[in-house]
Design an enzyme around this catalytic site. Structure first.
Site, PDB file in Angstrom:
ATOM      1  N   HIS A  16       0.865  -1.191   0.000  1.00 49.48           N
ATOM      2  CA  HIS A  16       0.000   0.000   0.000  1.00 49.48           C
ATOM      3  C   HIS A  16       0.898   1.236   0.000  1.00 49.48           C
ATOM      4  O   HIS A  16       1.301   1.732   1.056  1.00 49.48           O
ATOM      5  CB  HIS A  16      -0.922  -0.043   1.235  1.00 49.48           C
ATOM      6  CG  HIS A  16      -1.946   1.054   1.274  1.00 49.48           C
ATOM      7  ND1 HIS A  16      -3.127   0.936   1.974  1.00 49.48           N
ATOM      8  CD2 HIS A  16      -1.976   2.281   0.704  1.00 49.48           C
ATOM      9  CE1 HIS A  16      -3.835   2.056   1.839  1.00 49.48           C
ATOM     10  NE2 HIS A  16      -3.142   2.887   1.070  1.00 49.48           N
ATOM     11  N   HIS A  18       1.370   4.847  -2.411  1.00 52.96           N
ATOM     12  CA  HIS A  18       1.004   5.709  -3.539  1.00 52.96           C
ATOM     13  C   HIS A  18       2.283   6.386  -4.023  1.00 52.96           C
ATOM     14  O   HIS A  18       2.906   7.126  -3.260  1.00 52.96           O
ATOM     15  CB  HIS A  18      -0.019   6.755  -3.109  1.00 52.96           C
ATOM     16  CG  HIS A  18      -1.274   6.158  -2.533  1.00 52.96           C
ATOM     17  ND1 HIS A  18      -2.397   5.934  -3.288  1.00 52.96           N
ATOM     18  CD2 HIS A  18      -1.569   5.710  -1.288  1.00 52.96           C
ATOM     19  CE1 HIS A  18      -3.344   5.386  -2.532  1.00 52.96           C
ATOM     20  NE2 HIS A  18      -2.863   5.225  -1.312  1.00 52.96           N
ATOM     21  N   HIS A 196      -9.544   0.949  -1.356  1.00 53.92           N
ATOM     22  CA  HIS A 196      -9.464   1.593  -0.051  1.00 53.92           C
ATOM     23  C   HIS A 196     -10.871   1.544   0.545  1.00 53.92           C
ATOM     24  O   HIS A 196     -11.840   1.932  -0.121  1.00 53.92           O
ATOM     25  CB  HIS A 196      -9.071   3.063  -0.193  1.00 53.92           C
ATOM     26  CG  HIS A 196      -7.607   3.308  -0.442  1.00 53.92           C
ATOM     27  ND1 HIS A 196      -6.916   2.732  -1.466  1.00 53.92           N
ATOM     28  CD2 HIS A 196      -6.718   4.089   0.237  1.00 53.92           C
ATOM     29  CE1 HIS A 196      -5.657   3.153  -1.419  1.00 53.92           C
ATOM     30  NE2 HIS A 196      -5.506   3.980  -0.398  1.00 53.92           N
ATOM     31  N   GLU A 199     -11.364   3.425   5.948  1.00 54.26           N
ATOM     32  CA  GLU A 199     -10.376   4.385   6.472  1.00 54.26           C
ATOM     33  C   GLU A 199     -11.168   5.452   7.230  1.00 54.26           C
ATOM     34  O   GLU A 199     -11.055   5.543   8.443  1.00 54.26           O
ATOM     35  CB  GLU A 199      -9.562   4.987   5.304  1.00 54.26           C
ATOM     36  CG  GLU A 199      -8.462   5.946   5.749  1.00 54.26           C
ATOM     37  CD  GLU A 199      -7.713   6.603   4.572  1.00 54.26           C
ATOM     38  OE1 GLU A 199      -8.247   6.618   3.449  1.00 54.26           O
ATOM     39  OE2 GLU A 199      -6.588   7.105   4.802  1.00 54.26           O
ATOM     40  N   ASP A 277       1.834   3.975   2.855  1.00 49.87           N
ATOM     41  CA  ASP A 277       0.799   4.818   2.231  1.00 49.87           C
ATOM     42  C   ASP A 277       1.391   5.993   1.435  1.00 49.87           C
ATOM     43  O   ASP A 277       1.548   5.874   0.226  1.00 49.87           O
ATOM     44  CB  ASP A 277      -0.197   5.315   3.286  1.00 49.87           C
ATOM     45  CG  ASP A 277      -1.589   5.587   2.722  1.00 49.87           C
ATOM     46  OD1 ASP A 277      -1.818   5.319   1.535  1.00 49.87           O
ATOM     47  OD2 ASP A 277      -2.466   6.055   3.485  1.00 49.87           O
ATOM     48  N   ASP A 278       1.674   7.096   2.125  1.00 51.33           N
ATOM     49  CA  ASP A 278       2.251   8.283   1.480  1.00 51.33           C
ATOM     50  C   ASP A 278       3.410   8.781   2.342  1.00 51.33           C
ATOM     51  O   ASP A 278       3.288   9.787   3.047  1.00 51.33           O
ATOM     52  CB  ASP A 278       1.180   9.369   1.344  1.00 51.33           C
ATOM     53  CG  ASP A 278      -0.020   8.900   0.546  1.00 51.33           C
ATOM     54  OD1 ASP A 278       0.069   8.841  -0.690  1.00 51.33           O
ATOM     55  OD2 ASP A 278      -1.042   8.549   1.181  1.00 51.33           O
TER      56      ASP A 278
HETATM   57  N1  HPA Z   1      -6.720   7.290   1.277  1.00 50.65           N
HETATM   58  C1  HPA Z   1      -7.397   7.676   0.196  1.00 50.65           C
HETATM   59  N2  HPA Z   1      -6.813   8.191  -0.866  1.00 50.65           N
HETATM   60  C2  HPA Z   1      -5.486   8.297  -0.873  1.00 50.65           C
HETATM   61  C3  HPA Z   1      -4.730   7.900   0.205  1.00 50.65           C
HETATM   62  C4  HPA Z   1      -5.386   7.357   1.338  1.00 50.65           C
HETATM   63  O1  HPA Z   1      -4.794   6.975   2.363  1.00 50.65           O
HETATM   64  N3  HPA Z   1      -3.443   8.163  -0.115  1.00 50.65           N
HETATM   65  C5  HPA Z   1      -3.434   8.674  -1.366  1.00 50.65           C
HETATM   66  N4  HPA Z   1      -4.673   8.757  -1.833  1.00 50.65           N
HETATM   67 ZN    ZN Z   2      -3.715   4.757   0.496  1.00 47.76          ZN
END
Ligand code: HPA
Ligand code: ZN
Length: 326
Positions: A16, A18, A196, A199, A277-278
């Site tokens: 996971h 991006h 996703h 969350e 994630d990011d």
């Molecule tokens: N959630 C939803 N969209 C996203 C995320 C995330 O954690 N990271 C990059 N786009």
């Molecule tokens: Zn994500």
């Protein structure tokens, strides 16, 4: 400490991630300069100071703005290569990366520019770093079904390079059912699917992703814990959850590290994995995510081993490829 060394050295798969979320402020400034794009920020420090979020949308606004510096194939190559060298330094041996084509095609950057830059870096990483990889093309759920269908069509000539179709961006108000036809078509075309869910959205979003989109993995999935029947379904069907601890803290999905549900997921028998994630926006790559959880939840080497094992089990590698690592 020994657990820190153990985390560093154990081979891991990241599932996971991006690629647009790996754009470090230094690289953002460098690419902005060479593309003659003016930024709203004067320095790396100023950029970093702006990275304070109270929810998912706060983050997304800044993340899409940052991606605006990416214009040419070399920009996507440099972005991806930079992540891969970092991943290599943290003993990631396999990575499955998301890219958001609509973030780029909507502002006039060609689909081919984006995917070719990413693909070339992944190929170099296989050859020079021994990192295997897959690409997951993620659909922006705040945009409409037509845009998603158009994007899926653009992906067809690149089937060889794209393993799966995903779903990201603003969750609440954009349920999985909005993309039922897109995911049905993706499956017909032979793509794997992930989404996703859970969350910020409640357990109903996770349920829809599983029942309507028929995804093989859930990205995040935190709020599936609010529904006992859903937990049972996820456990029995071994549907993996790609969990992102530091992301959850920065976006206030979880209040404090000690409140993070990762250990609960493992104890319930869910196939949970740890991911970044990011990382450029959330303050850490995969090992920092492992470390934050090991400190807050007192994870043992056994837990870390299970999480690493889960990452390969949950991956899109073949059984034979997996058996090298588990
Ligand atoms: N959630 C939803 N969209 C996203 C995320 C995330 O954690 N990271 C990059 N786009
Ligand atoms: Zn994500």
């Amino acid at each position: 400490t020994t657990i820190e060394t153990f985390i560093q050295h154990i081979p891991k798969a990241e599932l996971h991630l991006h690629i647009e979320g790996t754009l470090e402020p230094e690289l953002m400034m460098k690419i902005a300069k060479r593309n003659e794009i003016s930024l709203d920020y004067e320095s790396v420090d100023e950029i970093k100071k702006a990275y304070q979020f109270s929810n998912l949308q706060d983050f997304l606004d800044i993340y899409y703005a940052g991606a605006n510096v990416l214009r040419h194939e070399t920009d996507f190559f440099d972005l991806t290569w930079s992540y891969l060298t970092k991943a290599h330094s943290q003993n990631i041996v396999h990575t499955e990366i998301f890219f958001d084509p609509q973030t780029h095609t909507e502002r006039g950057v060609a689909f081919s520019t984006v995917i070719t830059g990413i693909h070339k870096a992944l190929e170099k990483a296989q050859n020079e770093l021994g990192i295997s990889s897959k690409i997951i093309m993620s659909i922006l759920r705040h945009l409409d079904e037509d845009s998603a269908l158009e994007t899926l069509k653009e992906a067809l000539p690149y089937k060889e390079w794209i393993t799966a179709i995903g779903l990201d961006s603003s969750e609440v108000g954009n349920p999985p059912s909005k993309f039922a036809r897109v995911f049905e078509k993706a499956k017909t075309e032979g793509f794997e699917t992930v989404a996703h869910a859970g969350e910020e959205g409640d357990a109903g979003y996770v349920r829809e992703a599983i029942e309507i989109l028929k995804v093989s993995r859930i990205d995040h999935g935190n709020r599936s814990l609010e529904d006992e029947l859903l937990i049972k379904h996820i456990v029995e069907n071994k549907i993996p959850l790609t969990v992102c601890p530091l992301s959850n803290l920065k976006l206030k999905v979880v209040k404090e590290a000690i409140d993070h549900p990762l250990l609960k997921m493992l104890n319930r028998g869910m196939v949970a994995t740890v991911n970044s994630d990011d990382p450029a926006y959330f303050g850490g790559y995969i090992n920092e995510n492992f470390l934050a959880m090991s400190e807050a939840l007192n994870l043992t080497a056994k837990h870390v081993h299970q999480l690493s094992r889960n990452s390969f089990i949950a991956s899109f590698l073949t059984q034979e490829e997996k058996s090298k690592w588990i």
